[in-house]
Design a protein around this motif. Structure first.
Motif, PDB file in Angstrom:
ATOM      1  N   THR A 160       0.832  -1.202   0.000  1.00  0.00           N
ATOM      2  CA  THR A 160       0.000   0.000   0.000  1.00  0.00           C
ATOM      3  C   THR A 160       0.863   1.247   0.000  1.00  0.00           C
ATOM      4  OG1 THR A 160      -1.747  -1.184   1.183  1.00  0.00           O
ATOM      5  CG2 THR A 160      -1.827   1.219   1.244  1.00  0.00           C
ATOM      6  N   GLN A 187       2.437   1.679  -3.411  1.00  0.00           N
ATOM      7  CA  GLN A 187       1.474   2.154  -4.403  1.00  0.00           C
ATOM      8  C   GLN A 187       1.190   3.636  -4.211  1.00  0.00           C
ATOM      9  OE1 GLN A 187      -1.729  -0.592  -3.700  1.00  0.00           O
ATOM     10  NE2 GLN A 187      -1.029  -2.028  -5.270  1.00  0.00           N
ATOM     11  N   GLN A 239       4.151   5.544  -5.526  1.00  0.00           N
ATOM     12  CA  GLN A 239       4.164   5.558  -6.989  1.00  0.00           C
ATOM     13  C   GLN A 239       3.153   6.574  -7.525  1.00  0.00           C
ATOM     14  OE1 GLN A 239       6.330   3.953  -9.021  1.00  0.00           O
ATOM     15  NE2 GLN A 239       5.414   5.164 -10.639  1.00  0.00           N
ATOM     16  N   THR A 240       1.999   6.669  -6.886  1.00  0.00           N
ATOM     17  CA  THR A 240       0.996   7.652  -7.294  1.00  0.00           C
ATOM     18  C   THR A 240       1.542   9.065  -7.130  1.00  0.00           C
ATOM     19  OG1 THR A 240      -0.784   6.155  -6.613  1.00  0.00           O
ATOM     20  CG2 THR A 240      -1.362   8.469  -6.855  1.00  0.00           C
TER      21      THR A 240
END
Length: 73
Positions: free
Chosen positions: A48, A51, A54-55
């Protein structure tokens, strides 16, 4: 008579050892299961976080590309 008594005693001891070993393996398996659940939860938290990072990186890259486009005009 002695043979019967010794046989019964050996049978009892054999069953006792077998049940103790079954209890030992069951508790070891439960401990391993608990450890694996904790490890899975930690990996899911890490996934999580990765991610989300990365966003954020994608948003920063898009913003940088937009700034470069505006500067080019």
């Amino acid at each position: 008579m002695w043979e019967w008594l010794i046989g019964a005693l050996l049978g009892f001891l054999g069953e006792l050892v077998r049940s103790l070993y079954a209890d030992y393996t069951a508790s070891r398996t439960l401990r391993e299961n608990g450890r694996l659940k904790e490890q899975k939860a930690a990996l899911e938290r890490q996934l999580t976080i990765n991610q989300q990072a990365q966003t954020i990186r994608d948003k920063v890259d898009a913003e940088t590309d937009l700034n470069a486009l505006i500067d080019g005009l």
